[in-house]
Design a protein around this motif. Sequence first.
Motif, PDB file in Angstrom:
ATOM      1  N   PHE A   1      -2.127  -0.837  -8.572  1.00 54.58           N
ATOM      2  CA  PHE A   1      -1.016  -1.062  -7.648  1.00 54.58           C
ATOM      3  C   PHE A   1      -0.566  -2.520  -7.621  1.00 54.58           C
ATOM      4  CE2 PHE A   1      -4.274  -2.549  -4.768  1.00 54.58           C
ATOM      5  CZ  PHE A   1      -3.613  -3.411  -3.896  1.00 54.58           C
ATOM      6  N   THR A   2      -1.449  -3.439  -8.021  1.00 57.29           N
ATOM      7  CA  THR A   2      -1.091  -4.855  -7.950  1.00 57.29           C
ATOM      8  C   THR A   2      -0.082  -5.252  -9.020  1.00 57.29           C
ATOM      9  OG1 THR A   2      -2.945  -5.576  -9.345  1.00 57.29           O
ATOM     10  CG2 THR A   2      -3.338  -5.434  -6.971  1.00 57.29           C
ATOM     11  N   ALA A   3       0.229  -4.334  -9.950  1.00 55.13           N
ATOM     12  CA  ALA A   3       1.291  -4.619 -10.924  1.00 55.13           C
ATOM     13  C   ALA A   3       2.666  -4.567 -10.281  1.00 55.13           C
ATOM     14  CB  ALA A   3       1.224  -3.614 -12.084  1.00 55.13           C
ATOM     15  N   SER A   4       2.741  -3.991  -9.084  1.00 54.40           N
ATOM     16  CA  SER A   4       4.021  -3.872  -8.364  1.00 54.40           C
ATOM     17  C   SER A   4       4.029  -4.764  -7.131  1.00 54.40           C
ATOM     18  CB  SER A   4       4.249  -2.418  -7.927  1.00 54.40           C
ATOM     19  OG  SER A   4       5.304  -2.322  -6.995  1.00 54.40           O
ATOM     20  N   PRO A   5       4.861  -5.800  -7.102  1.00 55.52           N
ATOM     21  CA  PRO A   5       4.930  -6.655  -5.916  1.00 55.52           C
ATOM     22  C   PRO A   5       5.271  -5.879  -4.641  1.00 55.52           C
ATOM     23  CG  PRO A   5       6.044  -7.709  -7.762  1.00 55.52           C
ATOM     24  CD  PRO A   5       5.716  -6.318  -8.200  1.00 55.52           C
ATOM     25  N   LEU A   6       6.065  -4.811  -4.754  1.00 52.28           N
ATOM     26  CA  LEU A   6       6.422  -4.027  -3.575  1.00 52.28           C
ATOM     27  C   LEU A   6       5.204  -3.295  -3.012  1.00 52.28           C
ATOM     28  CD1 LEU A   6       9.898  -2.572  -4.613  1.00 52.28           C
ATOM     29  CD2 LEU A   6       9.425  -4.313  -2.879  1.00 52.28           C
ATOM     30  N   LEU A   7       4.369  -2.737  -3.899  1.00 52.63           N
ATOM     31  CA  LEU A   7       3.157  -2.067  -3.429  1.00 52.63           C
ATOM     32  C   LEU A   7       2.178  -3.069  -2.827  1.00 52.63           C
ATOM     33  CD1 LEU A   7       2.489   0.552  -6.273  1.00 52.63           C
ATOM     34  CD2 LEU A   7       3.509   0.951  -4.018  1.00 52.63           C
ATOM     35  N   VAL A   8       2.090  -4.231  -3.425  1.00 51.21           N
ATOM     36  CA  VAL A   8       1.241  -5.287  -2.859  1.00 51.21           C
ATOM     37  C   VAL A   8       1.714  -5.651  -1.460  1.00 51.21           C
ATOM     38  CG1 VAL A   8       0.532  -7.699  -3.083  1.00 51.21           C
ATOM     39  CG2 VAL A   8       0.536  -6.212  -5.095  1.00 51.21           C
ATOM     40  N   GLN A   9       3.016  -5.754  -1.291  1.00 51.53           N
ATOM     41  CA  GLN A   9       3.567  -6.083   0.014  1.00 51.53           C
ATOM     42  C   GLN A   9       3.230  -5.010   1.047  1.00 51.53           C
ATOM     43  OE1 GLN A   9       7.776  -6.971  -0.035  1.00 51.53           O
ATOM     44  NE2 GLN A   9       8.014  -6.519   2.137  1.00 51.53           N
ATOM     45  N   GLU A  10       3.326  -3.736   0.634  1.00 47.12           N
ATOM     46  CA  GLU A  10       2.995  -2.644   1.555  1.00 47.12           C
ATOM     47  C   GLU A  10       1.549  -2.739   2.029  1.00 47.12           C
ATOM     48  OE1 GLU A  10       6.060   0.699  -0.346  1.00 47.12           O
ATOM     49  OE2 GLU A  10       3.891   1.035  -0.400  1.00 47.12           O
ATOM     50  N   VAL A  11       0.653  -3.067   1.117  1.00 48.97           N
ATOM     51  CA  VAL A  11      -0.759  -3.173   1.474  1.00 48.97           C
ATOM     52  C   VAL A  11      -1.009  -4.377   2.373  1.00 48.97           C
ATOM     53  CG1 VAL A  11      -3.090  -3.524   0.560  1.00 48.97           C
ATOM     54  CG2 VAL A  11      -1.525  -1.946  -0.589  1.00 48.97           C
ATOM     55  N   LYS A  12      -0.425  -5.500   2.011  1.00 51.05           N
ATOM     56  CA  LYS A  12      -0.653  -6.719   2.795  1.00 51.05           C
ATOM     57  C   LYS A  12      -0.103  -6.600   4.215  1.00 51.05           C
ATOM     58  CE  LYS A  12      -1.054 -10.220  -0.843  1.00 51.05           C
ATOM     59  NZ  LYS A  12      -0.492 -11.457  -1.428  1.00 51.05           N
ATOM     60  N   GLU A  13       0.932  -5.808   4.395  1.00 56.17           N
ATOM     61  CA  GLU A  13       1.501  -5.625   5.728  1.00 56.17           C
ATOM     62  C   GLU A  13       0.619  -4.760   6.618  1.00 56.17           C
ATOM     63  OE1 GLU A  13       5.346  -3.989   4.971  1.00 56.17           O
ATOM     64  OE2 GLU A  13       6.292  -5.941   4.627  1.00 56.17           O
ATOM     65  N   ARG A  14      -0.330  -4.037   6.002  1.00 54.20           N
ATOM     66  CA  ARG A  14      -1.125  -3.072   6.763  1.00 54.20           C
ATOM     67  C   ARG A  14      -2.618  -3.365   6.767  1.00 54.20           C
ATOM     68  NH1 ARG A  14       3.403  -1.128   4.830  1.00 54.20           N
ATOM     69  NH2 ARG A  14       4.594   0.402   6.052  1.00 54.20           N
ATOM     70  N   LEU A  15      -3.068  -4.261   5.911  1.00 53.70           N
ATOM     71  CA  LEU A  15      -4.485  -4.574   5.843  1.00 53.70           C
ATOM     72  C   LEU A  15      -4.696  -6.081   5.913  1.00 53.70           C
ATOM     73  CD1 LEU A  15      -5.979  -2.298   3.020  1.00 53.70           C
ATOM     74  CD2 LEU A  15      -6.165  -1.975   5.485  1.00 53.70           C
ATOM     75  N   TYR A  16      -5.728  -6.462   6.648  1.00 52.73           N
ATOM     76  CA  TYR A  16      -6.136  -7.857   6.646  1.00 52.73           C
ATOM     77  C   TYR A  16      -7.270  -7.980   5.626  1.00 52.73           C
ATOM     78  CZ  TYR A  16      -7.736 -12.424   8.211  1.00 52.73           C
ATOM     79  OH  TYR A  16      -8.105 -13.751   8.264  1.00 52.73           O
TER      80      TYR A  16
END
Length: 348
Positions: A306-321
């Motif tokens: 998933f880290t190949a996609s900046p959008l997916l990374v953003q989704e994760v970072k917005e929901r996980l610390y």
Amino acid sequence: MKMRIKQSYICKDIEQYDINTNLVSTHVPAVGDVAVFEVLQIGKHKTIQGAEKRMQTILPGDYIMAAFGTRYATAQFEGYVPEGICPEYHILGAGGTVGLVHSSHSKFAQAGPTTLKLAGWITNAHQNVINTIAANQHLQKPFTGGMGHATRVILSVGSSMDSGKTTTAAKMVQGLSKAGYNTAFIKLTGTVFTKDADLNFDHGATTVADFGMLGYPSTYMCSLQQLLNAYESLMHLVNAAAQAFVVIEIADGIYQRETEMLLRHRPFMNTVDAVVYSAGDSLSAIHGYEMLRSLHIVPAAICGLFTASPLLVQEVKERLYAPVLTIEQMAAGELLQYIERPVYEMAS
């Protein structure tokens, strides 16, 4: 019986043997039992990995030496050792694992498995069937956990098969090695095939080992004690005490039988200094992280496809610390700043 035999990787240590055709109709196979098979029809597997790791093309009419085993691979085959004698068998894994396919991914529905006919059992001088696990019993060490405390262990787990955990492990090895740390790699569970260990060696691991070195055609359906003993044994094989880090990959996903058993086993996890979790998409990244937290395991970082996609990374970072690292960041050694965090959180 005179024949040219293509010897698969799991049978690499077998040198002195006889081919016993008299047992074909009487001997019921067990995990690790070695036989010679005639290739009947080519399906999914068109090659097998040989004793020298070279991929060998196989053709109808060829004879191969392989061992009975199981397989759990959500993107390929689910297979088992039959409970009786069968007219045909299937190649479950290219490293030389043979059994019967129980289910397969739909992408192999048309090709199906490569089918085999048992031609003879591989026996020793006493006419006993050679078993790859028994033949490597001298390498087995009982689990104590001591070898895990002799170094720093990083566990690479994932949401599923093909979630990126092997690449994550290799990039971890690369980053740690470039930072000047002796780093070994162990593939603890899966189906025998050296690709993952070889990849990590190419990324800088000082030494590598996998369960196949202990004679296991696969670890699917192994007992917890067998897995723990394999862990201790492989740590001895890589001389863990001489390594600054040992990166250990556990195959398939965190819901897979053996993976979940190990994650829930506190004496094993007490030998682990950091867990890195890989996932294929943002939902599996978040859900898997929360599942690990339910076991009181705090991943040092999250990585994966998933880290190949900046959008997916953003989704994760917005929901996980939690730290999210790309494989480029892993290769640069950025994991080092996060692995001081404790593996376990305090249960409330």
